[in-house]
Design a protein around this motif. Structure first.
Motif: not given
Length: 282
Positions: A264-274, A276-282
């Motif tokens: 779950r710790s890994r998932e939370m990090g991946e979710e946050m990184a994702e 950020l990517k969504e924000k950058a692409s907008k």
């Protein structure tokens, strides 16, 4: 006692535990601690009354001139929390994150600048000076930064340095670990009551048993398996209890518990990184 100013962004149980530990061990003064959170004024008032620290809603005032800034909000609030202070944070300030699962790279991306970030995973036993903490440095943090943060956390328990990718496992083992022990204590107390013991007696016996066993692990050179076998006489009461735990695969359940928390710790990090990517692409 350190004269540095420390700011806490987030005022939950972990922030309070670290703050209480630092004050109890006289690492810093209450005058040099500032606390802010998202919007819970009642919580801020409670911390102010309890510890005498400075609490404020103004984010700029909270981080201004702070030598160390603890990111102690809930991981899901990391983006908004960092957004609220990033305009006021400079490269002269050291960022210490207690955000489960969120990497130093993600934190730097959220701040949109090359900051010195130390990522940590303490636990709530910091409040009584018995935290088990692991720390890792980000790309721009120095060995001196790492040493400073280690000294802070060492004052409130054990602190060890690990590679950042190992912090997910640390989260699963010791970050979430106190809750597992409390879970065991709950079960033991419930069983004691079922066997006719008074609640006060049960609580005292259970807590002292856990304390004694922990000290045995720390103060002898024997590992847990050896200590367990020394208590377990063939055909005795302990053997009967352990056999029932084995039948119910309790050991496997705990392994799955830690594996799940780590994942779950890994998932939370991946979710946050994702995100950020969504924000950058907008």
């Amino acid at each position: 006692m350190l004269t540095m100013k420390i700011a806490f962004i987030g005022a939950g149980s972990m922030a309070e535990a670290i703050m209480a530990g630092l004050l109890k061990q006289e690492i810093c003064t209450k005058e040099n601690i500032r606390v802010t959170n998202k919007q819970d004024q009642q919580r801020l008032e409670s911390l102010k009354n309890k510890y005498g620290v400075s609490t404020m809603e103004n984010k700029e005032a909270a981080v201004k001139d702070a030598n160390v800034i603890f990111l102690a909000m809930k991981p899901k609030d990391a983006k908004d929390g960092i957004q609220s202070i990033k305009s006021y944070v400079t490269k002269d300030q050291l960022i210490v994150s207690v955000l489960a699962g969120i990497s130093t790279d993600v934190i730097q991306d959220l701040f949109e600048q090359e900051l010195r970030v130390i990522r940590s995973m303490p636990n709530t036993s910091a409040a009584i000076g018995l935290s088990a903490t692991a720390i890792a440095k980000g790309s721009f943090a120095t060995e001196s930064d790492l040493a400073l943060v280690q000294s802070l956390f060492s004052a409130i328990g054990l602190c060890t340095i690990v590679e950042e990718d190992q912090l997910h496992a640390v989260t699963g083992v010791s970050g979430s670990g106190p809750a597992y022990i409390y879970y065991i204590a709950e079960a033991m107390e419930k069983a004691a009551l079922a066997q006719g013991l008074d609640i006060d007696v049960a609580k005292k016996l259970v807590s002292q048993t856990l304390i004694g066993a922990a000290h045995m692990l720390q103060e002898t050179d024997k590992d847990a398996e050896v200590l367990r076998k020394e208590v377990t006489s063939p055909g005795g009461t302990t053997q009967r209890g352990i056999s029932l735990l084995d039948e119910r695969k309790v050991s496997e359940a705990f392994e799955s518990c830690i594996e799940g928390a780590t994942e779950r710790s890994r998932e939370m990090g991946e979710e946050m990184a994702e995100k950020l990517k969504e924000k950058a692409s907008k």
